[in-house]
Design a protein around this motif. Structure first.
Motif, PDB file in Angstrom:
ATOM      1  N   ALA A  85       0.807  -1.280  -0.009  1.00  0.00           N
ATOM      2  CA  ALA A  85       0.003  -0.157  -0.078  1.00  0.00           C
ATOM      3  C   ALA A  85       0.792   1.165   0.125  1.00  0.00           C
ATOM      4  O   ALA A  85       2.114   1.150   0.458  1.00  0.00           O
ATOM      5  N   THR A  86       0.413   2.349  -0.686  1.00  0.00           N
ATOM      6  CA  THR A  86       0.933   3.528  -0.237  1.00  0.00           C
ATOM      7  C   THR A  86       0.045   4.506   0.363  1.00  0.00           C
ATOM      8  O   THR A  86      -0.956   4.939   0.203  1.00  0.00           O
ATOM      9  N   PHE A  87       0.771   4.976   1.434  1.00  0.00           N
ATOM     10  CA  PHE A  87       0.133   5.805   2.450  1.00  0.00           C
ATOM     11  C   PHE A  87       0.319   7.354   2.361  1.00  0.00           C
ATOM     12  O   PHE A  87       1.456   7.704   2.006  1.00  0.00           O
ATOM     13  N   SER A  88      -0.733   7.796   2.604  1.00  0.00           N
ATOM     14  CA  SER A  88      -0.872   9.440   2.168  1.00  0.00           C
ATOM     15  C   SER A  88      -0.674  10.326   3.193  1.00  0.00           C
ATOM     16  O   SER A  88      -0.094  11.381   3.043  1.00  0.00           O
ATOM     17  N   GLU A  89      -0.733   9.800   4.488  1.00  0.00           N
ATOM     18  CA  GLU A  89      -0.487  10.696   5.687  1.00  0.00           C
ATOM     19  C   GLU A  89       0.789  10.576   6.128  1.00  0.00           C
ATOM     20  O   GLU A  89       1.379   9.552   6.198  1.00  0.00           O
ATOM     21  N   THR A  90       1.418  11.814   6.593  1.00  0.00           N
ATOM     22  CA  THR A  90       2.812  11.989   7.210  1.00  0.00           C
ATOM     23  C   THR A  90       2.560  11.650   8.745  1.00  0.00           C
ATOM     24  O   THR A  90       2.191  13.035   9.400  1.00  0.00           O
ATOM     25  N   ASN A  91       2.493  10.649   9.443  1.00  0.00           N
ATOM     26  CA  ASN A  91       2.018  10.629  10.704  1.00  0.00           C
ATOM     27  C   ASN A  91       3.095   9.758  11.298  1.00  0.00           C
ATOM     28  O   ASN A  91       4.351   9.275  10.817  1.00  0.00           O
ATOM     29  N   LEU A  92       3.023   9.664  12.612  1.00  0.00           N
ATOM     30  CA  LEU A  92       3.982   8.940  13.532  1.00  0.00           C
ATOM     31  C   LEU A  92       4.261   7.565  13.007  1.00  0.00           C
ATOM     32  O   LEU A  92       5.241   7.197  12.844  1.00  0.00           O
ATOM     33  N   SER A  93       3.277   6.816  12.738  1.00  0.00           N
ATOM     34  CA  SER A  93       3.056   5.360  12.557  1.00  0.00           C
ATOM     35  C   SER A  93       3.666   5.022  11.195  1.00  0.00           C
ATOM     36  O   SER A  93       4.616   4.394  10.948  1.00  0.00           O
ATOM     37  N   THR A  94       3.393   5.700  10.148  1.00  0.00           N
ATOM     38  CA  THR A  94       3.797   5.625   8.869  1.00  0.00           C
ATOM     39  C   THR A  94       5.232   6.122   8.728  1.00  0.00           C
ATOM     40  O   THR A  94       5.903   5.447   7.982  1.00  0.00           O
ATOM     41  N   THR A  95       5.683   7.063   9.189  1.00  0.00           N
ATOM     42  CA  THR A  95       7.187   7.583   9.020  1.00  0.00           C
ATOM     43  C   THR A  95       7.943   6.424   9.823  1.00  0.00           C
ATOM     44  O   THR A  95       9.138   6.472   9.376  1.00  0.00           O
ATOM     45  N   GLU A  96       7.461   6.261  10.967  1.00  0.00           N
ATOM     46  CA  GLU A  96       8.525   5.152  11.527  1.00  0.00           C
ATOM     47  C   GLU A  96       8.566   4.055  11.015  1.00  0.00           C
ATOM     48  O   GLU A  96       9.590   3.373  11.020  1.00  0.00           O
ATOM     49  N   LEU A  97       7.608   3.526  10.618  1.00  0.00           N
ATOM     50  CA  LEU A  97       7.441   2.065   9.767  1.00  0.00           C
ATOM     51  C   LEU A  97       8.537   2.480   8.426  1.00  0.00           C
ATOM     52  O   LEU A  97       9.007   1.664   8.120  1.00  0.00           O
ATOM     53  N   PHE A  98       8.167   3.293   7.763  1.00  0.00           N
ATOM     54  CA  PHE A  98       8.888   3.922   6.449  1.00  0.00           C
ATOM     55  C   PHE A  98      10.476   3.775   6.736  1.00  0.00           C
ATOM     56  O   PHE A  98      11.227   3.217   6.148  1.00  0.00           O
ATOM     57  N   PHE A  99      10.983   4.787   7.654  1.00  0.00           N
ATOM     58  CA  PHE A  99      12.304   4.722   8.122  1.00  0.00           C
ATOM     59  C   PHE A  99      12.706   3.896   8.845  1.00  0.00           C
ATOM     60  O   PHE A  99      13.928   3.786   8.759  1.00  0.00           O
ATOM     61  N   GLY A 100      12.259   2.949   9.707  1.00  0.00           N
ATOM     62  CA  GLY A 100      12.653   1.881  10.456  1.00  0.00           C
ATOM     63  C   GLY A 100      13.285   2.464  11.678  1.00  0.00           C
ATOM     64  O   GLY A 100      14.465   1.814  12.145  1.00  0.00           O
ATOM     65  N   ALA A 101      12.749   3.657  12.062  1.00  0.00           N
ATOM     66  CA  ALA A 101      13.458   4.150  13.324  1.00  0.00           C
ATOM     67  C   ALA A 101      12.336   4.922  14.115  1.00  0.00           C
ATOM     68  O   ALA A 101      11.092   5.024  13.521  1.00  0.00           O
ATOM     69  N   SER A 125      23.108   2.990  10.428  1.00  0.00           N
ATOM     70  CA  SER A 125      23.677   2.255   9.501  1.00  0.00           C
ATOM     71  C   SER A 125      23.599   0.813   9.592  1.00  0.00           C
ATOM     72  O   SER A 125      23.945   0.256   8.404  1.00  0.00           O
ATOM     73  N   THR A 126      23.157   0.374  10.732  1.00  0.00           N
ATOM     74  CA  THR A 126      22.858  -1.219  10.694  1.00  0.00           C
ATOM     75  C   THR A 126      21.533  -1.325  11.144  1.00  0.00           C
ATOM     76  O   THR A 126      21.424  -1.662  12.515  1.00  0.00           O
ATOM     77  N   PRO A 127      20.505  -1.089  10.694  1.00  0.00           N
ATOM     78  CA  PRO A 127      19.262  -0.837  11.377  1.00  0.00           C
ATOM     79  C   PRO A 127      18.611  -2.186  11.817  1.00  0.00           C
ATOM     80  O   PRO A 127      18.696  -3.179  11.202  1.00  0.00           O
ATOM     81  N   GLU A 128      17.614  -1.939  12.980  1.00  0.00           N
ATOM     82  CA  GLU A 128      17.048  -3.175  13.418  1.00  0.00           C
ATOM     83  C   GLU A 128      15.661  -3.229  13.004  1.00  0.00           C
ATOM     84  O   GLU A 128      14.925  -2.201  12.741  1.00  0.00           O
ATOM     85  N   ARG A 157      10.397  -0.788   0.041  1.00  0.00           N
ATOM     86  CA  ARG A 157       9.839   0.719   0.476  1.00  0.00           C
ATOM     87  C   ARG A 157       9.892   1.476  -0.830  1.00  0.00           C
ATOM     88  O   ARG A 157      11.081   1.158  -1.498  1.00  0.00           O
ATOM     89  N   GLY A 158       9.321   2.290  -1.249  1.00  0.00           N
ATOM     90  CA  GLY A 158       9.418   3.138  -2.444  1.00  0.00           C
ATOM     91  C   GLY A 158       9.948   4.518  -1.981  1.00  0.00           C
ATOM     92  O   GLY A 158      10.421   4.666  -0.758  1.00  0.00           O
ATOM     93  N   ALA A 159      10.292   5.106  -3.149  1.00  0.00           N
ATOM     94  CA  ALA A 159      10.958   6.428  -2.772  1.00  0.00           C
ATOM     95  C   ALA A 159       9.836   7.489  -2.406  1.00  0.00           C
ATOM     96  O   ALA A 159       8.873   7.536  -2.800  1.00  0.00           O
ATOM     97  N   ILE A 160      10.200   8.705  -1.512  1.00  0.00           N
ATOM     98  CA  ILE A 160       9.377   9.541  -1.368  1.00  0.00           C
ATOM     99  C   ILE A 160       9.654  10.891  -2.437  1.00  0.00           C
ATOM    100  O   ILE A 160      10.881  11.011  -2.673  1.00  0.00           O
ATOM    101  N   SER A 161       8.612  11.162  -3.025  1.00  0.00           N
ATOM    102  CA  SER A 161       8.832  12.446  -3.846  1.00  0.00           C
ATOM    103  C   SER A 161       8.573  13.741  -3.316  1.00  0.00           C
ATOM    104  O   SER A 161       7.360  14.009  -2.973  1.00  0.00           O
ATOM    105  N   GLN A 171       5.426   4.329   0.203  1.00  0.00           N
ATOM    106  CA  GLN A 171       4.900   3.086  -0.373  1.00  0.00           C
ATOM    107  C   GLN A 171       5.666   2.031   0.417  1.00  0.00           C
ATOM    108  O   GLN A 171       6.947   2.071   0.529  1.00  0.00           O
ATOM    109  N   LEU A 172       4.989   1.171   0.834  1.00  0.00           N
ATOM    110  CA  LEU A 172       5.677  -0.167   1.757  1.00  0.00           C
ATOM    111  C   LEU A 172       4.986  -1.402   1.338  1.00  0.00           C
ATOM    112  O   LEU A 172       3.705  -1.730   0.867  1.00  0.00           O
TER     113      LEU A 172
END
Length: 198
Positions: A85-101, A125-128, A157-161, A171-172
């Protein structure tokens, strides 16, 4: 034509995607009301109008024998169950899931630190890899459906434009992990009984 029923053609005009930490998640056993997050789960917000793609995959290899020119059976080599899915909201959950932090609020460096109103997300540099539980709901009228994945991880993960004329999108592709021999399960309120024999 026998067994033809246009009322059983399904669309998905309404839906939501929810996540929770996999460890300690209470997996829902009911289909829900199509509007409320399962207990302990958080909504990932708006999804683009491309919707959600659910892809079960079973990979096999043929078993060939001397006595036949065609395989006599197929053996399962791997199985996957993915949600894209490609998420449209820039919120806590989507961004943490996208960046892995995780986001952390930046504090001032005074003797008595106070919040600065700035938040920081450190990219290791070595993400969990984060293990989550995922729920996808969709409905049409009175028919409600739910997919529950007990354990999953982000596989791609897709790219953020960053452009002037379009919203940022996340996009995840999320892949199910084995959970005691299961990839997950599907719940529905549609009548799935075999039709009565005339």
């Amino acid at each position: 034509m026998a067994n033809v029923d246009t009322s059983k053609i399904r669309f998905a005009p309404n839906g939501n995607v929810y996540m929770a930490p996999a460890v300690g998640a209470t997996l829902p056993t009911e289909v829900g009301d199509a509007a409320t997050a399962p207990t302990g789960y958080t909504s990932l917000g708006y999804v683009t109008d491309a919707g959600v793609q659910i892809t079960p995959t079973v990979n096999t290899e043929p078993v060939n024998v001397w006595q036949s020119a065609v395989p006599v059976l197929y053996n399962v080599t791997s199985a996957t169950f993915s949600i894209q899915a490609t998420f449209s909201e820039t919120n806590l959950s989507t961004t943490e899931l996208f960046f892995g932090a995780q986001w952390k609020e930046v504090m001032s460096d005074d003797a008595t630190p106070v919040p600065t109103g700035t938040y920081r997300l450190d990219l290791d540099s070595t993400p969990e890899l984060q293990e989550i539980s995922l729920v996808v709901d969709w409905s049409q009228g009175d028919v409600k459906n739910r997919v529950v994945i007990p354990r999953a991880m982000v596989q791609d993960r897709g790219a953020i434009s960053l452009v002037r004329t379009a919203a940022q999108e996340y996009q995840l592709t999320i892949e199910a992990l084995d959970s005691a021999g299961s990839l997950g399960y599907v719940l529905t309120t549609q009548d799935m009984k075999e039709p009565a024999t005339p």
